[in-house]
Design an enzyme around this catalytic site. Structure first.
Site, short mmCIF file in Angstrom:
data_model
loop_
_atom_site.label_atom_id
_atom_site.label_comp_id
_atom_site.label_asym_id
_atom_site.label_seq_id
_atom_site.Cartn_x
_atom_site.Cartn_y
_atom_site.Cartn_z
N PHE A 30 -17.93 -11.78 -4.13
CA PHE A 30 -17.13 -13.10 -4.32
C PHE A 30 -18.29 -14.51 -3.79
CE2 PHE A 30 -12.59 -11.57 -4.61
CZ PHE A 30 -13.07 -10.84 -5.85
N GLN A 99 -13.22 -4.29 2.88
CA GLN A 99 -12.72 -4.78 2.34
C GLN A 99 -12.66 -4.37 0.86
OE1 GLN A 99 -12.96 -9.39 3.98
NE2 GLN A 99 -14.50 -7.54 4.90
N ILE A 101 -12.80 -2.51 -2.89
CA ILE A 101 -11.45 -2.45 -3.02
C ILE A 101 -12.09 -1.41 -4.55
CG2 ILE A 101 -10.08 -4.01 -3.22
CD1 ILE A 101 -10.43 -4.56 -5.29
N ASP A 102 -13.30 -0.70 -4.29
CA ASP A 102 -14.03 0.14 -5.12
C ASP A 102 -14.05 1.70 -4.71
OD1 ASP A 102 -16.14 0.62 -3.27
OD2 ASP A 102 -17.01 -1.54 -4.05
N HIS A 117 -7.85 -3.87 1.87
CA HIS A 117 -7.47 -4.15 0.75
C HIS A 117 -7.24 -3.17 -0.60
CE1 HIS A 117 -9.51 -8.34 2.36
NE2 HIS A 117 -8.59 -8.24 2.62
N CYS A 149 9.23 5.93 -16.93
CA CYS A 149 10.14 4.76 -16.63
C CYS A 149 10.34 3.67 -17.36
CB CYS A 149 10.89 4.52 -14.95
SG CYS A 149 9.54 3.48 -14.28
N THR A 187 -19.91 -8.75 4.47
CA THR A 187 -18.60 -10.31 3.79
C THR A 187 -19.07 -11.06 4.62
OG1 THR A 187 -16.25 -10.53 5.50
CG2 THR A 187 -18.35 -9.52 6.75
N ILE A 228 -28.77 -5.08 2.93
CA ILE A 228 -28.10 -3.88 3.43
C ILE A 228 -28.08 -2.76 3.13
CG2 ILE A 228 -25.57 -2.97 4.14
CD1 ILE A 228 -24.74 -5.69 3.37
#
Ligand code: NAD
Ligand code: ZN
Length: 240
Positions: A30, A99, A101-102, A117, A149, A187, A228
């Site tokens: 991000f 954090q 979401i992958d 997350h 539904c 992060t 990293i």
């Protein structure tokens, strides 16, 4: 002190990661150089598009954005994910708090993962609670609907303005408060409440690996400003 020395002397390591852990797998972060926050989408920021209120007010536009920018079904774990699997197998790594979401830590084989997350791989009908895998979102257009539904299928992903999943948050904080070495990587530490996780750490060594500076740098035993995947790849894991 080097990262290797810290890893060697630690008995319980926890890895706390963010979007920078997955950029080497081809998933943009991000707030990094080419991050999603650097642009606008139809006059809106990524933060607005991924907010709770946008999801409820404009679900079709939410899902269009989500499918286009947040889903990377072909991404593979990189050298950092793989090293963390080795560290878990060797009994050194007691938890990954992510954090992201992958789902790439689970794809690498790690089991002790706290996805604070959520994950794009878990999706639930908002009416009956039925579970759907990622393919449900990938193979539909517009608003994904429950086969049973007709309810809206919502990704188990924390949107801006939503609280964290309590049991996951509690597990993550417990692991951080019990570890003797915490590696914080990729992060910007700008997202609350995840950034306050650091306050639970009372162990010996805090390591920060990030290209840009973070607010944790001043408290760290070691700060590494590099890539990293390369830095973690160089760590030797002694199998007991
Ligand atoms: P962020 O984008 O705010 O910060 C990422 C940091 O990582 C930046 O400081 C950047 O300089 C650094 N970085 C990027 N690639 C790097 C590399 N290869 N080596 C070293 N440093 C690198 O990320 P955040 O703090 O995790 O916050 C973003 C939020 O958005 C998170 O809550 C996350 O849920 C979500 N997000 C997730 C993904 C994903 O699942 N992969 C991707 C983008 C955003
Ligand atoms: Zn349903």
């Amino acid at each position: 002190m080097t990262l290797q020395q810290i890893v060697d002397r630690a008995k319980r390591i926890v890895f706390f990661g963010g979007a920078g852990v997955s950029t080497e797998s081809g998933i943009p972060d991000f707030r990094g150089m080419d991050g999603l926050f650097a642009r606008e989408y139809d006059g809106l920021t990524a933060e607005m598009m991924l907010s709770r209120s946008f999801f409820y007010l404009h679900p079709t536009r939410f899902f269009d954005f989500y499918r286009k920018y947040m889903l990377h079904p072909d991404a593979k774990p990189n050298a950092c994910h793989r090293k963390l699997f080795e560290l878990e197998r060797a009994g050194k790594l007691r938890g990954i708090v992510t954090q992201n979401i992958d789902g790439l830590h689970r794809a690498a084989g790690n089991r002790l993962v706290y996805e604070v997350h959520g994950s794009v791989h878990e999706n639930y009908c908002m009416d009956c609670g039925a579970f759907y895998p990622l393919s449900k979102i990938l193979t539909t257009e517009g608003i994904p609907r429950c086969d049973t539904c007709g309810g809206v299928v919502k990704p188990w992903v924390t949107l801006y303005g939503e609280p964290l999943d309590k049991p996951t948050e509690m597990g993550a904080c417990r692991e951080i408060s019990n570890c003797d070495a915490l590696i914080v990587a990729g992060t910007s530490l700008q997202v609350e409440p995840a950034r306050s996780f650091l306050d639970y750490f009372h162990g010996r060594d805090l390591v920060v690996i990030n290209r840009d500076g973070t607010e944790a740098d001043s408290r760290a035993t070691l700060v590494l400003r590099g890539n990293i995947a390369e830095i973690m790849d160089a760590v030797r894991v002694d199998v007991p």
